[in-house]
Design a protein around this motif. Structure first.
Motif, PDB file in Angstrom:
ATOM      1  N   GLY A   1      39.940  41.779  45.186  1.00  0.00           N
ATOM      2  CA  GLY A   1      41.032  41.723  44.229  1.00  0.00           C
ATOM      3  C   GLY A   1      41.178  40.362  43.598  1.00  0.00           C
ATOM      4  O   GLY A   1      40.321  39.483  43.743  1.00  0.00           O
ATOM      5  N   ILE A   2      42.275  40.178  42.879  1.00  0.00           N
ATOM      6  CA  ILE A   2      42.578  38.906  42.228  1.00  0.00           C
ATOM      7  C   ILE A   2      44.012  38.510  42.561  1.00  0.00           C
ATOM      8  O   ILE A   2      44.806  39.319  43.040  1.00  0.00           O
TER       9      ILE A   2
ATOM     10  N   VAL B   1      46.388  41.743  43.481  1.00  0.00           N
ATOM     11  CA  VAL B   1      46.244  42.822  42.502  1.00  0.00           C
ATOM     12  C   VAL B   1      44.852  43.427  42.608  1.00  0.00           C
ATOM     13  O   VAL B   1      43.850  42.709  42.602  1.00  0.00           O
ATOM     14  N   PHE B   2      44.807  44.750  42.662  1.00  0.00           N
ATOM     15  CA  PHE B   2      43.550  45.491  42.765  1.00  0.00           C
ATOM     16  C   PHE B   2      43.587  46.594  41.711  1.00  0.00           C
ATOM     17  O   PHE B   2      44.097  47.690  41.948  1.00  0.00           O
TER      18      PHE B   2
ATOM     19  N   VAL C   1      46.617  48.835  42.845  1.00  0.00           N
ATOM     20  CA  VAL C   1      47.459  48.441  43.976  1.00  0.00           C
ATOM     21  C   VAL C   1      47.967  47.022  43.743  1.00  0.00           C
ATOM     22  O   VAL C   1      47.186  46.116  43.422  1.00  0.00           O
ATOM     23  N   TYR C   2      49.277  46.822  43.915  1.00  0.00           N
ATOM     24  CA  TYR C   2      49.926  45.517  43.786  1.00  0.00           C
ATOM     25  C   TYR C   2      50.633  45.224  45.103  1.00  0.00           C
ATOM     26  O   TYR C   2      51.493  46.009  45.533  1.00  0.00           O
TER      27      TYR C   2
ATOM     28  N   GLY D   1      47.799  39.984  41.740  1.00  0.00           N
ATOM     29  CA  GLY D   1      47.999  38.999  42.794  1.00  0.00           C
ATOM     30  C   GLY D   1      46.976  39.018  43.893  1.00  0.00           C
ATOM     31  O   GLY D   1      45.998  39.718  43.806  1.00  0.00           O
ATOM     32  N   GLY D   2      47.174  38.237  44.996  1.00  0.00           N
ATOM     33  CA  GLY D   2      46.229  38.272  46.111  1.00  0.00           C
ATOM     34  C   GLY D   2      46.608  37.429  47.309  1.00  0.00           C
ATOM     35  O   GLY D   2      47.196  36.372  47.172  1.00  0.00           O
ATOM     36  N   SER D   3      46.207  37.893  48.542  1.00  0.00           N
ATOM     37  CA  SER D   3      46.430  37.155  49.784  1.00  0.00           C
ATOM     38  C   SER D   3      45.720  37.858  50.910  1.00  0.00           C
ATOM     39  O   SER D   3      45.084  38.872  50.726  1.00  0.00           O
TER      40      SER D   3
END
Length: 562
Positions: free
Chosen positions: A59-60, A67-68, A123-124, A35-37
């Motif tokens: 990340g993405i 998500v990293f 990392v999430y 994920g990402g923000s």
């Protein structure tokens, strides 16, 4: 009398299971997410950019998370304490790829790897900015197999408002080879501690709260969590702990042998794991002063071929001055709130694996041999009497596969559940403690299609916490299992959020936020039975009775020579 769940109903099933288990794999079966923000460490131009003490990462976005994957948290020379990696100048673009798993052979629990450059974490984080509790997952696999990668999907935990970290650590001989010439060889536990130090230094950049870190793990991962409770080096690196089926071998093993009498010892780690491994290598004749150099000259393949089929951290070392049980009994441990439990049919998975390795559960002789093998690590136990005790019960319960079910029950009670009961009793008067008992015998198989049910077997509860609803459905989970999984995800994340408040613990702030309020464990108190679709509070004594813990307080023992 124990109500059995038949795990091997016929000779035909025995051979069929052998073929199935060899083809089955857990790798990817729980599948990872991403994920990402934006967050405090983000660039205004790219909300997925974070700045750590080692440099920047990009990340993405995936499945509603930032998500990293594949962040390097440590580097280590072989058989040496790990250190943080050097800083990098340019931002590293991460993607869906995980960092390499630590060296291991292919197994139902992980993909093969020969790469020693493996100290990576993932990392999430939720999409929305915030200050979230942190949950750090330590994977299982008998300290020989596994990784923090694709087998675990934390999407349902992240949806509840936590940051989840998964990690790799060194395994097998490369992570835990006990020998005096190597000093404190609990390198895998040291890796875990370095990852927790990384979390303390950097997790705020991912919107995680470094002052609210929960470590959790299953099997060897749960044993790792217990070891970190006992380890002085882990002090102040975490604030709560969740142990899933990790109470086995709480006495652990010291580096040295323990004498019992003339010519009779309880073998220590060096005798159990270290010397047999070294004997299988070209370093077998190396004097201690040259052993480290020789072992560092071997190939990874040579070490994997030489190492035993399981291994344990050893005590009387700097990382573990005392065993888990000694630390809990003495009160000299990292005192944090604890949530812990085990499964109704823990031993079923291991009985199945014994079948795959050639054990015969169709004859009395085959059964006796399997029980003797199971109990061989403690030469004091009278395996013959214990085996007969459990076989009589299995026959009385009209089990269609009495030998296999009796073997499974011994593995459940002796190795996992009665040690769990002991550790509940050690913990409950010292720290806030919550106990669970996973009993869903309709749990989906994590091994792929099987011709029989393993019931509530070892590791089958993981998917209720670290897999997506889609994965559970694909495995055949019904509405009852999906309901239980939702409860468990909330209990786990509530504990991460509120576990430092004994009035709340795994429950929500509005009291019984789930199907039932999870009671705080006190002497003679209650635990939570996790059954589908609705959990229920039950007496701890019901757990002890079902698993014959009074029997295991004083099991039949051989008369030892004086």
């Amino acid at each position: 009398m124990r109500k059995t769940t038949s795990i091997i109903p016929s000779r035909f099933i025995l051979s069929t299971l052998s073929a199935v288990i060899m083809a089955a794999t857990l790798s990817g079966c729980l599948s990872g997410g991403g994920g990402g923000s934006s967050n405090d460490g983000s660039s205004s131009e790219n909300p997925l950019k974070v700045t750590t003490q080692q440099g920047d990462y990009m990340g993405i976005e995936q499945d509603g998370m930032r998500v990293f994957r594949g962040i390097r948290y440590g580097v280590a020379e072989r058989f040496a304490t790990p250190v943080f990696p050097p800083a990098h100048a340019d931002a590293i673009q991460l993607n869906e790829t995980f960092g390499s798993s630590c060296p291991q052979d292919a197994s139902p629990f992980g993909e093969a790897s020969l790469d020693e450059d493996c100290l990576f974490l993932n990392v999430y984080a939720p999409e929305a900015p915030g200050e979230y509790p942190v949950m750090v997952w330590i994977h299982g696999g008998a300290f020989i197999y596994g990784s923090g990668g694709a087998s675990y999907d934390p999407v349902r935990l992240v949806e509840q408002g936590v940051v989840v970290v998964t990690l790799n650590y060194r395994l097998g001989a490369l992570g835990f080879l006990p020998h005096e010439a190597l000093g404190d060889a609990n390198f895998g536990l040291q890796d875990q501690q370095l990852a927790l130090e990384w979390v303390q230094a950097n997790i705020d950049q991912f919107d995680g709260d470094p002052e609210n870190v929960t470590i959790f793990g299953e099997s060897a991962g749960g044993h790792s969590v217990m070891s970190q409770l006992a380890s002085p080096g882990a002090a102040d690196l975490f604030h709560k702990a969740i142990i899933q089926s990790g109470s086995y071998n709480g006495a652990q093993v010291p580096l040295e042998d323990t004498p019992l009498g003339p010519d009779l010892n309880i073998p220590g780690g060096q005798s159990l794991f270290g010397l047999p491994t070294i004997a299988e290598t070209d370093c077998s004749d190396s004097p201690d002063a040259q052993l480290l150099e020789c072992l560092r000259g071997l190939s990874v393949r040579e070490l994997l071929d030489a190492q035993p089929g399981n291994i344990l951290p050893v005590t009387n070392t700097a990382t573990l001055p005392r065993s888990i049980n000694q630390a809990l009994a003495s009160g000299e441990f990292n005192e944090v709130p604890v949530m812990m439990g085990s499964n109704l049919d823990e031993g079923a998975l291991f009985t199945l694996l014994e079948v795959q390795q050639g054990a015969d559960f169709t004859t009395l002789a085959g059964y006796r041999a399997a029980v003797a093998k199971l109990l061989q690590e403690d030469p004091r136990l009278d395996a013959g009497s214990i085996g007969q005790h459990y076989l009589d019960q299995s026959i009385a319960a009209n089990s269609p596969s009495p030998f296999a079910d009796a073997h499974s029950a011994i593995g459940t009670d002796w190795r996992f559940n009665c040690p769990n009961n002991t550790q509940w009793n050690l913990l409950e008067d010292q720290v806030d403690t919550w106990g669970y008992w996973f009993t869903d015998r309709d749990a989906p198989s994590i091994l792929g299609p099987l011709p029989i049910s393993l019931g509530a077997a070892h590791s089958f509860e993981i998917q209720y916490v670290l897999s997506s609803e889609q994965t559970l459905k694909e495995r055949g989970a019904g509405e009852d299992q999906l309901a239980l999984a939702e409860h468990m995800a909330r209990y786990w994340t509530n504990f991460a959020k509120y576990g430092d408040d004994p009035a709340i613990g795994p429950n929500g702030t509005d009291g019984a936020a789930e199907a039932v309020e999870w009671p705080h464990l006190t002497s003679g108190g209650k635990i939570l039975r996790l059954d589908a679709p609705t959990p229920a509070a039950v007496d701890q004594s019901a757990f002890g009775t079902a698993h014959q813990c009074a029997y295991w307080e004083n099991p039949p023992q051989l008369t030892l020579p004086r």
